[in-house]
Scaffold this motif. Structure first.
Motif, short mmCIF file in Angstrom:
data_model
loop_
_atom_site.label_atom_id
_atom_site.label_comp_id
_atom_site.label_asym_id
_atom_site.label_seq_id
_atom_site.Cartn_x
_atom_site.Cartn_y
_atom_site.Cartn_z
N GLY A 147 5.25 15.33 5.45
CA GLY A 147 5.05 15.36 4.00
C GLY A 147 5.67 14.21 3.22
O GLY A 147 5.62 14.22 1.98
N LYS A 148 6.20 13.25 3.89
CA LYS A 148 6.81 12.11 3.18
C LYS A 148 5.77 11.00 2.94
O LYS A 148 5.06 10.62 3.87
CB LYS A 148 7.99 11.56 3.97
CG LYS A 148 9.21 12.47 3.93
CD LYS A 148 10.40 11.77 4.56
CE LYS A 148 11.67 12.64 4.43
NZ LYS A 148 12.85 11.95 4.99
N ASP A 149 5.75 10.50 1.69
CA ASP A 149 4.83 9.41 1.36
C ASP A 149 5.23 8.13 2.10
O ASP A 149 6.40 7.91 2.45
CB ASP A 149 4.84 9.12 -0.15
CG ASP A 149 4.32 10.31 -0.95
OD1 ASP A 149 3.64 11.16 -0.36
OD2 ASP A 149 4.63 10.38 -2.16
N MET A 150 4.24 7.26 2.28
CA MET A 150 4.46 6.05 3.07
C MET A 150 4.22 4.81 2.20
O MET A 150 3.29 4.77 1.37
CB MET A 150 3.52 6.02 4.28
CG MET A 150 3.74 7.17 5.25
SD MET A 150 2.58 7.12 6.62
CE MET A 150 3.02 5.55 7.36
N GLU A 164 0.85 -1.19 0.00
CA GLU A 164 0.00 0.00 0.00
C GLU A 164 0.89 1.24 0.00
O GLU A 164 1.87 1.33 0.75
CB GLU A 164 -0.93 0.01 1.21
CG GLU A 164 -1.87 1.20 1.22
CD GLU A 164 -2.88 1.15 2.35
OE1 GLU A 164 -3.69 2.06 2.46
OE2 GLU A 164 -2.83 0.16 3.12
N TYR A 165 0.51 2.14 -0.87
CA TYR A 165 1.27 3.39 -1.01
C TYR A 165 0.34 4.55 -0.62
O TYR A 165 -0.74 4.70 -1.19
CB TYR A 165 1.75 3.57 -2.45
CG TYR A 165 2.56 4.82 -2.69
CD1 TYR A 165 3.91 4.85 -2.39
CD2 TYR A 165 1.96 5.95 -3.24
CE1 TYR A 165 4.66 5.99 -2.62
CE2 TYR A 165 2.71 7.10 -3.47
CZ TYR A 165 4.06 7.11 -3.16
OH TYR A 165 4.80 8.25 -3.38
N MET A 166 0.77 5.35 0.38
CA MET A 166 -0.03 6.47 0.88
C MET A 166 0.63 7.78 0.45
O MET A 166 1.81 8.01 0.70
CB MET A 166 -0.13 6.41 2.41
CG MET A 166 -0.99 7.52 3.02
SD MET A 166 -1.08 7.40 4.82
CE MET A 166 -2.01 5.88 4.98
N VAL A 167 -0.18 8.61 -0.22
CA VAL A 167 0.29 9.92 -0.64
C VAL A 167 0.07 10.91 0.51
O VAL A 167 -1.08 11.13 0.94
CB VAL A 167 -0.44 10.41 -1.90
CG1 VAL A 167 0.10 11.76 -2.35
CG2 VAL A 167 -0.31 9.38 -3.01
N VAL A 168 1.16 11.49 1.00
CA VAL A 168 1.12 12.36 2.18
C VAL A 168 1.69 13.73 1.82
O VAL A 168 2.76 13.82 1.21
CB VAL A 168 1.90 11.75 3.35
CG1 VAL A 168 1.85 12.67 4.58
CG2 VAL A 168 1.36 10.36 3.70
N GLY A 169 0.95 14.75 2.18
CA GLY A 169 1.43 16.11 2.00
C GLY A 169 1.87 16.72 3.33
O GLY A 169 1.60 16.17 4.41
#
Length: 489
Positions: free
Chosen positions: A360-363, A341-346
């Motif tokens: 702000g780093k994606d997970m 799973e890839y989470m887009v984080v701002g």
């Protein structure tokens, strides 16, 4: 030198000519053979083509059965970013692949392979049925062709007999001079039509030995003349013999026309099996012959059990159910899923949620899932169902084998009967031919009347027709047994 060149030239021409005729003969033998038409039928028959395509379709199921399930891709997007520890989440992307228990895919491929083999056996059964139909139709046409030939030969014999009767009718009566009878007899013996009759009646010897006796006395001439139907009975008796022969000729001509019509219809059926036009020419052999059958009872039954496509279908079906039971057992175990799973984080401005170095780093999160087959009744019932189907196929194999054995014994009994009938009619045909030769001689010399000649001629034709039919029945029984044995030679 010139002579040597001439010899070489002649030898070359001879070799080329021999090669041409041998190729032509080989081509003729190929085109009028049953094996040639069987090959054409297998290539062209729509029913066989349908079974072949069905087998190819089943082969395509093998890679399908061994394939993994499609991976699951899910996307999540938030209309309003959600504050999380370390930033603001805009959405998630996940990918998951499920893997069956070890050996499940192999068992599925084995099941699909046996199902494809089962369809291949069905294709072989369709081919064997087609070969039986083509062979039966071929022997039917050969029988009719042989009967046509026999009728035509008997018509020739009756034509020659008619000529003899006409000569007797037109011969001088017994009131003529004493030396007239030997002259007539000598004329009949030496005439061209008499020679033709002698050669056309199965090698009958109606030469001068029986008609040119040194009888020049009036008494001998009178006895010879009195014995001839047309001489002693007057013109009415002689003409009645001619008319009776013409009646027989008319009947045989009708039989010939009927046989031509039957052959035309049978050729249309034959061409339909070959998927050709009804009017396509079919080249038949010159004479119907018995085909060979060399199997003993033990060899035949063993070959049926090993090669018969119907038994092969049942065997492959049983193996497919066995593989399915193994696959059902494997499917009763947990399935394992592996994904990511890839989470887009701002970035977030909330200092309480912001983490130093993480804002702000994606997970990326690895995932593992396991299915829980808790409802055991379903899986146990699946395995029991496959096992029962496998046992059912075993009993079906035994039952079908018993049916095939009974069919073999029935066909073998009919084959033995047909062989005895062929031998009987062969012997009767030979005796009838000999009797006919003798009675025609007696008719010529006045020792027998036309009724006996026609009766024996009818018997001869009847035996010839029945012999051809018996050979056709024998050959049909042979190909029927070979169909059980899956012997396509």
């Amino acid at each position: 030198m010139k002579t040597n060149n001439t010899h070489i030239y002649i030898v070359t021409i001879l070799f080329v000519g021999l090669g041409f005729f041998s190729n032509a003969f080989a081509q003729e033998q190929t085109n009028d053979s049953l094996s040639h038409y069987i090959k054409v039928a297998i290539e062209n028959n729509p029913g066989v083509k349908s079974q072949s395509l069905a087998h190819e379709a089943f082969l395509e199921k093998i890679p399908q059965a061994g394939a993994f399930q499609d991976p699951e891709l899910s996307l999540e997007a938030y209309t309003m970013p959600m504050d999380i520890v370390g930033g603001r989440s805009f959405g998630n992307v996940s990918l998951m692949q499920m893997f069956p228990w070890f050996g499940t895919r192999k068992a599925a491929r084995i099941e699909a392979t046996h199902m494809a083999n089962m369809q291949d056996q069905q294709y072989q059964e369709a081919v064997n049925n087609l070969i039986l139909q083509v062979s039966t139709q071929w022997y039917t046409m050969q029988k009719l062709n042989e009967q046509l030939h026999n009728n035509e030969e008997n018509k020739k014999i009756l034509d020659q007999l008619e000529q003899l009767a006409l000569r007797k009718f037109s011969a001088p009566s017994n009131t003529a001079q004493p030396n007239a009878t030997p002259t007539v007899t000598s004329k009949v013996s030496s005439s061209p039509s008499r020679s033709t009759a002698s050669s056309g009646m199965g090698g009958m010897n109606m030469g001068s030995s029986s008609t040119s006796a040194p009888a020049t006395t009036p008494s001998m001439n009178m006895s010879s003349g009195a014995g001839m139907g047309g001489m002693s009975g007057g013109s009415g008796s002689g003409m009645s013999e001619v008319l009776r022969i013409q009646l027989e000729i008319a009947e045989i001509e009708n039989n010939i026309e009927s046989l031509y019509s039957q052959i035309k219809a049978e050729k249309a059926k034959f061409n339909a099996l070959l998927n050709r036009e009804a009017t396509e020419e079919v080249v038949l052999g010159k004479e119907i012959q018995k085909v060979g059958f060399l199997y003993s009872e033990k060899e035949a039954l063993a070959t049926i059990e090993q090669n018969n496509p119907m038994l092969g279908m049942i065997s492959e079906e049983g193996l497919a159910f066995k593989a399915k039971a193994e696959m059902d057992r494997k499917m009763s175990y947990p399935m394992i899923g592996i994904g990511v799973e890839y989470m887009v984080v701002g970035k977030t401005n909330n200092m309480m949620l912001a983490m130093e170095g993480m804002n702000g780093k994606d997970m990326i999160m690895p995932m593992v899932s396991v299915s829980l087959p808790l409802f055991r009744k379903k899986y146990n019932a699946q395995q029991k169902e496959s096992e029962l189907w496998r046992k059912s196929s075993e009993e079906n194999f035994k039952n079908t084998f018993n049916i095939l054995k009974s069919e073999y014994y029935s066909f073998k009994s009919q084959l033995d009967d047909a062989e005895r009938v062929v031998q009987l009619y062969d012997k009767q045909t030979t005796l009838a031919q000999t009797t006919y030769n003798l009675i025609v001689k007696e008719f010529i010399t006045g020792k027998s009347d036309l009724t006996n000649v026609i009766q024996v001629q009818r018997q001869l034709l009847d035996y010839q027709l029945k012999k051809a039919e018996a050979i056709a029945n024998y050959n049909t029984m042979v190909v029927s047994i070979k169909k059980l044995l899956a012997d396509n030679k």
